[in-house]
Design a protein around this motif. Structure first.
Motif, PDB file in Angstrom:
ATOM      1  N   HIS A 250      -4.773   5.803 -16.860  1.00 24.48           N
ATOM      2  CA  HIS A 250      -5.185   5.482 -15.492  1.00 24.48           C
ATOM      3  C   HIS A 250      -4.657   6.732 -14.797  1.00 24.48           C
ATOM      4  CE1 HIS A 250      -5.343   3.384 -11.590  1.00 24.48           C
ATOM      5  NE2 HIS A 250      -4.080   3.777 -11.454  1.00 24.48           N
ATOM      6  N   LYS A 251      -5.519   7.292 -13.668  1.00 24.10           N
ATOM      7  CA  LYS A 251      -4.990   8.421 -12.826  1.00 24.10           C
ATOM      8  C   LYS A 251      -5.724   8.200 -11.534  1.00 24.10           C
ATOM      9  CE  LYS A 251      -4.670  11.964 -16.752  1.00 24.10           C
ATOM     10  NZ  LYS A 251      -4.875  10.842 -17.804  1.00 24.10           N
ATOM     11  N   THR A 252      -4.914   8.694 -10.495  1.00 21.81           N
ATOM     12  CA  THR A 252      -5.227   8.365  -9.056  1.00 21.81           C
ATOM     13  C   THR A 252      -4.417   9.625  -8.179  1.00 21.81           C
ATOM     14  OG1 THR A 252      -5.045   5.909  -9.390  1.00 21.81           O
ATOM     15  CG2 THR A 252      -5.260   6.930  -7.301  1.00 21.81           C
ATOM     16  N   LEU A 253      -5.161  10.130  -7.318  1.00 22.26           N
ATOM     17  CA  LEU A 253      -4.642  10.949  -6.367  1.00 22.26           C
ATOM     18  C   LEU A 253      -4.073  10.244  -5.007  1.00 22.26           C
ATOM     19  CD1 LEU A 253      -7.820  13.211  -6.158  1.00 22.26           C
ATOM     20  CD2 LEU A 253      -5.860  13.228  -8.015  1.00 22.26           C
ATOM     21  N   TYR A 254      -2.783  10.629  -4.563  1.00 24.08           N
ATOM     22  CA  TYR A 254      -2.299   9.826  -3.460  1.00 24.08           C
ATOM     23  C   TYR A 254      -1.862  10.962  -2.282  1.00 24.08           C
ATOM     24  CZ  TYR A 254      -1.702   5.754  -6.552  1.00 24.08           C
ATOM     25  OH  TYR A 254      -2.009   4.675  -7.365  1.00 24.08           O
ATOM     26  N   PRO A 255      -2.179  10.721  -1.081  1.00 25.03           N
ATOM     27  CA  PRO A 255      -1.339  11.429  -0.216  1.00 25.03           C
ATOM     28  C   PRO A 255      -0.039  11.229  -0.260  1.00 25.03           C
ATOM     29  CG  PRO A 255      -3.382  10.488   0.771  1.00 25.03           C
ATOM     30  CD  PRO A 255      -2.999   9.974  -0.504  1.00 25.03           C
TER      31      PRO A 255
ATOM     32  N   ASP B  37       0.764   7.008  -0.447  1.00 26.26           N
ATOM     33  CA  ASP B  37      -0.085   6.071   0.497  1.00 26.26           C
ATOM     34  C   ASP B  37      -1.295   5.690  -0.213  1.00 26.26           C
ATOM     35  OD1 ASP B  37      -1.519   4.906   2.275  1.00 26.26           O
ATOM     36  OD2 ASP B  37      -1.862   6.505   3.645  1.00 26.26           O
ATOM     37  N   ALA B  38      -1.339   4.621  -0.921  1.00 22.39           N
ATOM     38  CA  ALA B  38      -2.155   3.798  -1.777  1.00 22.39           C
ATOM     39  C   ALA B  38      -3.380   3.499  -0.875  1.00 22.39           C
ATOM     40  CB  ALA B  38      -1.613   2.877  -2.537  1.00 22.39           C
ATOM     41  N   THR B  39      -3.402   3.321   0.426  1.00 20.18           N
ATOM     42  CA  THR B  39      -4.463   3.071   1.142  1.00 20.18           C
ATOM     43  C   THR B  39      -5.268   4.018   1.419  1.00 20.18           C
ATOM     44  OG1 THR B  39      -3.255   3.316   3.306  1.00 20.18           O
ATOM     45  CG2 THR B  39      -2.917   1.332   2.272  1.00 20.18           C
TER      46      THR B  39
ATOM     47  N   GLY C 267       0.751  -1.199   0.029  1.00 21.10           N
ATOM     48  CA  GLY C 267      -0.122   0.027   0.165  1.00 21.10           C
ATOM     49  C   GLY C 267       0.830   1.428  -0.090  1.00 21.10           C
ATOM     50  N   ARG C 268       1.949   0.908  -0.301  1.00 24.28           N
ATOM     51  CA  ARG C 268       2.931   2.260  -0.448  1.00 24.28           C
ATOM     52  C   ARG C 268       3.798   2.423  -1.704  1.00 24.28           C
ATOM     53  NH1 ARG C 268       0.399   3.173   3.376  1.00 24.28           N
ATOM     54  NH2 ARG C 268       0.905   3.890   5.392  1.00 24.28           N
ATOM     55  N   HIS C 269       3.564   3.433  -2.443  1.00 25.41           N
ATOM     56  CA  HIS C 269       4.455   3.586  -3.530  1.00 25.41           C
ATOM     57  C   HIS C 269       5.488   4.767  -3.447  1.00 25.41           C
ATOM     58  CE1 HIS C 269       1.137   1.438  -5.220  1.00 25.41           C
ATOM     59  NE2 HIS C 269       0.435   2.554  -5.554  1.00 25.41           N
ATOM     60  N   HIS C 270       6.699   4.484  -4.142  1.00 27.46           N
ATOM     61  CA  HIS C 270       7.722   5.492  -3.970  1.00 27.46           C
ATOM     62  C   HIS C 270       8.348   6.294  -5.086  1.00 27.46           C
ATOM     63  CE1 HIS C 270       8.190   3.866   0.129  1.00 27.46           C
ATOM     64  NE2 HIS C 270       7.666   2.808  -0.270  1.00 27.46           N
TER      65      HIS C 270
ATOM     66  N   ASP D 265      -0.413  17.536   1.252  1.00 29.41           N
ATOM     67  CA  ASP D 265      -0.074  17.329   0.123  1.00 29.41           C
ATOM     68  C   ASP D 265      -0.535  16.173  -0.459  1.00 29.41           C
ATOM     69  OD1 ASP D 265       1.210  19.859   0.777  1.00 29.41           O
ATOM     70  OD2 ASP D 265       2.927  18.585   1.818  1.00 29.41           O
ATOM     71  N   LEU D 266      -0.507  16.217  -1.960  1.00 35.68           N
ATOM     72  CA  LEU D 266      -1.083  15.061  -2.941  1.00 35.68           C
ATOM     73  C   LEU D 266      -0.130  14.688  -4.057  1.00 35.68           C
ATOM     74  CD1 LEU D 266      -4.859  16.147  -2.973  1.00 35.68           C
ATOM     75  CD2 LEU D 266      -3.614  13.993  -1.605  1.00 35.68           C
ATOM     76  N   ALA D 267       0.103  13.591  -4.384  1.00 37.77           N
ATOM     77  CA  ALA D 267       0.430  13.484  -5.827  1.00 37.77           C
ATOM     78  C   ALA D 267      -0.426  12.900  -6.830  1.00 37.77           C
ATOM     79  CB  ALA D 267       1.543  12.496  -5.707  1.00 37.77           C
TER      80      ALA D 267
END
Length: 337
Positions: free
Chosen positions: A171-176, A149-151, A125-128, A195-197
């Motif tokens: 494919h698009k997603t918002l991540y903290p 944080d993918a969770t 559940g974590r991307h880097h 903050d977001l990515a």
């Protein structure tokens, strides 16, 4: 190994529509064989990029492969000094090998003095994101070590559709996001509650003449990330667009987006709205980066503006979200490629 049904192309037949999630394997060439596959490989444009949303800077980075040329770009705009810092690197077409099973894999560009790597782990559940770029004569060194944080991410936008003269998958997603980014002697810290990515992945067979205007922004809320993704390009009636509104726990379709630049120079605001009024915002640019190449049959006239959005979003259930000075980007592409 991904199950056969968890692929964009199943037994030679491509899936179309707004998909509930990113297929485990996204390989648009899997529906072709022989010469047809080889020809379309040269039409395939793939990229994986991020827009980083932080109050002190504007920043985006990308790995991209056009299969006749590959490369990467990153910029950081320091709002305090008003300076834009940019780095780029080129590579052989096809050399980035952006993995079809992106969400449990890694991808990178690694050259002397220029290294950007993404590591995606659905299991943890974590991307880097890691960046290590040396200073040049035009820009300071840039380094970053960021965790997504993918969770606590938004619902995904996953769209497969026909385009006039081509096909599109995104494919698009918002991540903290947490961690640090350093440019020169300045270090900024990312906090996941603020903050977001924004992930932007494309695997598209684009037509030779390609034009679009696109933008995105997002903000954190107590219930999860909220934001929007919107585009105006030539479409086929009835095909799903990649425009969407992110509400907590959902990704809602948008369509018929208009971009109207107000009179003035490159800093003039843009009014951006959906025909149904669910998206109604004004984008005020703070700066821009540009790319222009004219090499005969291949040409790119591109700019990405970074700035802030103000206006409203209205979700399917009628909830109105006020948007005020929310960071985001807006770009224009006009290319022959």
């Amino acid at each position: 190994m991904a199950a056969d049904h968890d692929r964009l192309v199943v037994a030679g037949t491509r899936r179309y529509g707004r998909l509930p999630s990113r297929p485990a394997v996204v390989d648009p060439l899997a529906e072709y064989q022989g010469l047809a596959r080889a020809h379309r490989r040269l039409r395939l444009k793939e990229w994986v990029g991020f827009t980083l949303l932080h109050p002190e800077i504007y920043s985006s980075l990308i790995l991209q492969d056009a299969h006749y040329l590959a490369g990467s770009e990153i910029y950081v705009y320091d709002r305090d000094s008003g300076r834009l810092h940019q780095h780029a690197a080129n590579a052989l077409g096809g050399s980035l090998n952006l993995p079809h099973n992106l969400m449990d894999n890694s991808c990178a560009i690694a050259q002397r003095g220029y290294h950007i790597a993404y590591d995606f782990s659905e299991q943890t559940g974590r991307h880097h994101i890691k960046v290590d770029i040396a200073a040049s004569g035009q820009a300071p060194a840039i380094t970053a070590d960021l965790t997504l944080d993918a969770t606590a991410s938004s619902a995904p936008l996953s769209v497969s559709s026909h385009l006039p003269g081509g096909k599109m998958y995104t494919h698009k997603t918002l991540y903290p996001v947490s961690g640090t980014l350093r440019f020169g002697d300045t270090t900024v810290t990312f906090f996941p509650e603020r903050d977001l990515a924004i992930l932007d992945e494309h695997r598209s067979l684009l037509p030779y003449r390609t034009r679009w205007v696109w933008g995105t922004f997002a903000l954190p809320t107590e219930d999860g990330p909220v934001g929007a993704n919107f585009v105006n390009r030539r479409e086929i009636i009835g095909q799903p667009e990649e425009s969407c509104l992110w509400a907590p726990g959902s990704c809602e379709p948008l369509s018929n987006i208009s971009f109207t630049k107000q009179a003035g120079d490159t800093t003039a605001p843009w009014r951006i709205a959906s025909a149904d009024g669910r998206l109604d915002v004004v984008f005020t640019p703070e700066g821009r980066k540009t790319v222009k190449h004219h090499l005969g049959v291949v040409a790119i006239d591109y700019f990405q503006m970074f700035g802030s959005y103000t206006g409203t979003l209205r979700t399917d259930d009628g909830t109105v979200v006020e948007v005020k000075d929310v960071h985001g980007v807006c770009e224009s592409m006009d290319a022959r490629m």
